[in-house]
Write a protein that holds these residues in place. Structure first.
Motif, PDB file in Angstrom:
ATOM      1  N   ASP A   1       0.832  -1.200   0.000  1.00  0.00           N
ATOM      2  CA  ASP A   1       0.000   0.000   0.000  1.00  0.00           C
ATOM      3  C   ASP A   1       0.874   1.260   0.000  1.00  0.00           C
ATOM      4  O   ASP A   1       2.110   1.184  -0.020  1.00  0.00           O
ATOM      5  CB  ASP A   1      -0.999  -0.021   1.164  1.00  0.00           C
ATOM      6  CG  ASP A   1      -0.323   0.007   2.534  1.00  0.00           C
ATOM      7  OD1 ASP A   1       0.837   0.466   2.645  1.00  0.00           O
ATOM      8  OD2 ASP A   1      -0.961  -0.433   3.519  1.00  0.00           O
ATOM      9  N   LYS A   2       0.242   2.428   0.004  1.00  0.00           N
ATOM     10  CA  LYS A   2       0.970   3.689  -0.097  1.00  0.00           C
ATOM     11  C   LYS A   2       1.891   3.938   1.094  1.00  0.00           C
ATOM     12  O   LYS A   2       2.874   4.667   0.984  1.00  0.00           O
ATOM     13  CB  LYS A   2      -0.020   4.851  -0.236  1.00  0.00           C
ATOM     14  CG  LYS A   2      -0.777   4.853  -1.554  1.00  0.00           C
ATOM     15  CD  LYS A   2      -1.716   6.041  -1.645  1.00  0.00           C
ATOM     16  CE  LYS A   2      -2.457   6.047  -2.975  1.00  0.00           C
ATOM     17  NZ  LYS A   2      -3.402   7.188  -3.082  1.00  0.00           N
TER      18      LYS A   2
ATOM     19  N   TRP B   1       0.647  -6.532   2.143  1.00  0.00           N
ATOM     20  CA  TRP B   1      -0.562  -7.308   2.387  1.00  0.00           C
ATOM     21  C   TRP B   1      -0.432  -8.652   1.679  1.00  0.00           C
ATOM     22  O   TRP B   1       0.091  -8.724   0.561  1.00  0.00           O
ATOM     23  CB  TRP B   1      -1.786  -6.560   1.873  1.00  0.00           C
ATOM     24  CG  TRP B   1      -2.055  -5.280   2.623  1.00  0.00           C
ATOM     25  CD1 TRP B   1      -1.440  -4.070   2.424  1.00  0.00           C
ATOM     26  CD2 TRP B   1      -2.972  -5.081   3.686  1.00  0.00           C
ATOM     27  NE1 TRP B   1      -1.924  -3.133   3.303  1.00  0.00           N
ATOM     28  CE2 TRP B   1      -2.877  -3.734   4.096  1.00  0.00           C
ATOM     29  CE3 TRP B   1      -3.884  -5.914   4.333  1.00  0.00           C
ATOM     30  CZ2 TRP B   1      -3.648  -3.192   5.111  1.00  0.00           C
ATOM     31  CZ3 TRP B   1      -4.657  -5.384   5.345  1.00  0.00           C
ATOM     32  CH2 TRP B   1      -4.537  -4.036   5.728  1.00  0.00           C
ATOM     33  N   VAL B   2      -0.927  -9.691   2.322  1.00  0.00           N
ATOM     34  CA  VAL B   2      -0.755 -11.046   1.810  1.00  0.00           C
ATOM     35  C   VAL B   2      -2.109 -11.742   1.728  1.00  0.00           C
ATOM     36  O   VAL B   2      -2.824 -11.863   2.728  1.00  0.00           O
ATOM     37  CB  VAL B   2       0.181 -11.874   2.728  1.00  0.00           C
ATOM     38  CG1 VAL B   2       0.435 -13.245   2.119  1.00  0.00           C
ATOM     39  CG2 VAL B   2       1.490 -11.138   2.986  1.00  0.00           C
ATOM     40  N   GLY B   3      -2.467 -12.186   0.531  1.00  0.00           N
ATOM     41  CA  GLY B   3      -3.685 -12.959   0.345  1.00  0.00           C
ATOM     42  C   GLY B   3      -3.362 -14.440   0.308  1.00  0.00           C
ATOM     43  O   GLY B   3      -2.419 -14.862  -0.365  1.00  0.00           O
ATOM     44  N   THR B   4      -4.125 -15.238   1.034  1.00  0.00           N
ATOM     45  CA  THR B   4      -3.852 -16.668   1.136  1.00  0.00           C
ATOM     46  C   THR B   4      -5.009 -17.485   0.556  1.00  0.00           C
ATOM     47  O   THR B   4      -6.075 -16.947   0.236  1.00  0.00           O
ATOM     48  CB  THR B   4      -3.626 -17.092   2.598  1.00  0.00           C
ATOM     49  OG1 THR B   4      -4.870 -17.036   3.310  1.00  0.00           O
ATOM     50  CG2 THR B   4      -2.607 -16.186   3.285  1.00  0.00           C
TER      51      THR B   4
ATOM     52  N   PHE C   1     -10.420 -17.632   0.456  1.00  0.00           N
ATOM     53  CA  PHE C   1      -9.628 -17.832  -0.759  1.00  0.00           C
ATOM     54  C   PHE C   1      -9.478 -16.474  -1.451  1.00  0.00           C
ATOM     55  O   PHE C   1     -10.396 -16.006  -2.125  1.00  0.00           O
ATOM     56  CB  PHE C   1     -10.341 -18.830  -1.663  1.00  0.00           C
ATOM     57  CG  PHE C   1      -9.489 -19.406  -2.759  1.00  0.00           C
ATOM     58  CD1 PHE C   1      -8.944 -18.580  -3.742  1.00  0.00           C
ATOM     59  CD2 PHE C   1      -9.243 -20.767  -2.824  1.00  0.00           C
ATOM     60  CE1 PHE C   1      -8.178 -19.099  -4.759  1.00  0.00           C
ATOM     61  CE2 PHE C   1      -8.467 -21.298  -3.856  1.00  0.00           C
ATOM     62  CZ  PHE C   1      -7.932 -20.464  -4.811  1.00  0.00           C
ATOM     63  N   ILE C   2      -8.308 -15.836  -1.289  1.00  0.00           N
ATOM     64  CA  ILE C   2      -8.073 -14.503  -1.828  1.00  0.00           C
ATOM     65  C   ILE C   2      -7.533 -14.616  -3.253  1.00  0.00           C
ATOM     66  O   ILE C   2      -6.504 -15.251  -3.478  1.00  0.00           O
ATOM     67  CB  ILE C   2      -7.085 -13.705  -0.959  1.00  0.00           C
ATOM     68  CG1 ILE C   2      -7.564 -13.667   0.493  1.00  0.00           C
ATOM     69  CG2 ILE C   2      -6.907 -12.302  -1.510  1.00  0.00           C
ATOM     70  CD1 ILE C   2      -8.894 -12.984   0.709  1.00  0.00           C
ATOM     71  N   LEU C   3      -8.204 -13.965  -4.205  1.00  0.00           N
ATOM     72  CA  LEU C   3      -7.790 -14.023  -5.596  1.00  0.00           C
ATOM     73  C   LEU C   3      -6.968 -12.809  -6.020  1.00  0.00           C
ATOM     74  O   LEU C   3      -6.053 -12.920  -6.833  1.00  0.00           O
ATOM     75  CB  LEU C   3      -9.020 -14.135  -6.505  1.00  0.00           C
ATOM     76  CG  LEU C   3      -9.816 -15.437  -6.402  1.00  0.00           C
ATOM     77  CD1 LEU C   3     -11.053 -15.355  -7.283  1.00  0.00           C
ATOM     78  CD2 LEU C   3      -8.947 -16.620  -6.810  1.00  0.00           C
ATOM     79  N   SER C   4      -7.274 -11.639  -5.460  1.00  0.00           N
ATOM     80  CA  SER C   4      -6.584 -10.433  -5.920  1.00  0.00           C
ATOM     81  C   SER C   4      -6.620  -9.359  -4.830  1.00  0.00           C
ATOM     82  O   SER C   4      -7.527  -9.331  -3.992  1.00  0.00           O
ATOM     83  CB  SER C   4      -7.239  -9.900  -7.197  1.00  0.00           C
ATOM     84  OG  SER C   4      -6.533  -8.824  -7.720  1.00  0.00           O
ATOM     85  N   ILE C   5      -5.614  -8.477  -4.857  1.00  0.00           N
ATOM     86  CA  ILE C   5      -5.549  -7.317  -3.953  1.00  0.00           C
ATOM     87  C   ILE C   5      -5.025  -6.140  -4.767  1.00  0.00           C
ATOM     88  O   ILE C   5      -4.063  -6.274  -5.515  1.00  0.00           O
ATOM     89  CB  ILE C   5      -4.574  -7.535  -2.770  1.00  0.00           C
ATOM     90  CG1 ILE C   5      -4.705  -8.937  -2.163  1.00  0.00           C
ATOM     91  CG2 ILE C   5      -4.758  -6.473  -1.704  1.00  0.00           C
ATOM     92  CD1 ILE C   5      -3.588  -9.248  -1.186  1.00  0.00           C
ATOM     93  N   VAL C   6      -5.624  -4.965  -4.609  1.00  0.00           N
ATOM     94  CA  VAL C   6      -5.105  -3.754  -5.251  1.00  0.00           C
ATOM     95  C   VAL C   6      -5.158  -2.601  -4.255  1.00  0.00           C
ATOM     96  O   VAL C   6      -5.928  -2.631  -3.295  1.00  0.00           O
ATOM     97  CB  VAL C   6      -5.911  -3.372  -6.518  1.00  0.00           C
ATOM     98  CG1 VAL C   6      -5.685  -4.393  -7.604  1.00  0.00           C
ATOM     99  CG2 VAL C   6      -7.382  -3.206  -6.226  1.00  0.00           C
TER     100      VAL C   6
END
Length: 205
Positions: free
Chosen positions: A164-165, A170-173, A200-205
């Motif tokens: 992030d800024k 951050w970690v998606g599992t 179930f994390i597919l994407s993070i922005v």
């Protein structure tokens, strides 16, 4: 605007309401696309399923497969690096470094234990975060592993990372939701108990 789905690649021009379709019939090596990005020269790079990596330049697909030195046919991620190279993550658990159209396999200081690299991310300090189904790793430009997260608290099945800024990672599992690294330690932020419909994390922005 470029869009991919299970049937190939699409270019959409909103002003003209015009859409172009690129599939295997038009020379696309594989219809299943994992990742896309533009480089500083405006070339489109595509990581594909079982057909390696390809570059779209002036309407021509240039392919990089195992014949050109790619470590594995399934490219899962591609990241441009400030030195002009591209880091390519593969489902086979190896990282290819592309420079001047030549691919060499990165020799990491610590072996990557799991063969499935799901995602690569370059942070603001030019470190590369490697998400695998055997834990999360942080590497410098030479392949030296600076940090390794392989414990039950984080979930070894890491799928994606994002910065992030403020510089937080951050970690998606796959099984435990979304984590934030605080002082290099994973802290659970969001899961099904706190509002997500799935861990179930597919994407993070």
């Amino acid at each position: 605007l470029w869009i991919s789905n299970s049937r190939g690649l699409y270019r959409y021009i909103p002003e003209e309401k015009h859409i172009e379709h690129f599939s295997e019939k038009e020379g696309l090596p594989n219809n299943v696309i994992r990742r896309m990005l533009f480089d500083h020269e405006g070339n489109l790079w595509i990581a594909s399923y079982r057909s390696g990596l390809y570059q779209l330049t002036d309407g021509i697909f240039n392919c990089f497969t195992e014949n050109e030195g790619l470590p594995d046919a399934v490219a899962t991620s591609i990241v441009p690096y400030p030195d002009g190279t591209f880091w390519i993550g593969t489902e086979g658990g190896k990282i290819g470094i592309l420079k001047n159209r030549i691919i060499q396999t990165l020799a990491t200081s610590t072996p990557i234990n799991n063969p499935r690299i799901k995602h690569l991310m370059k942070d603001s300090q030019d470190n590369i975060w490697i998400s695998t189904y055997g834990g999360l790793l942080k590497s410098d430009a030479t392949g030296k592993i600076l940090l390794s997260y392989e414990h039950e608290e984080l979930d070894n099945y890491t799928r994606i990372t994002c910065e992030d800024k403020a510089g937080n990672i951050w970690v998606g599992t796959r099984r435990k939701g979304l984590f934030k690294l605080i002082n290099d330690q994973p802290v659970l932020e969001l899961n099904t108990e706190s509002g997500l419909s799935s861990n179930f994390i597919l994407s993070i922005v």
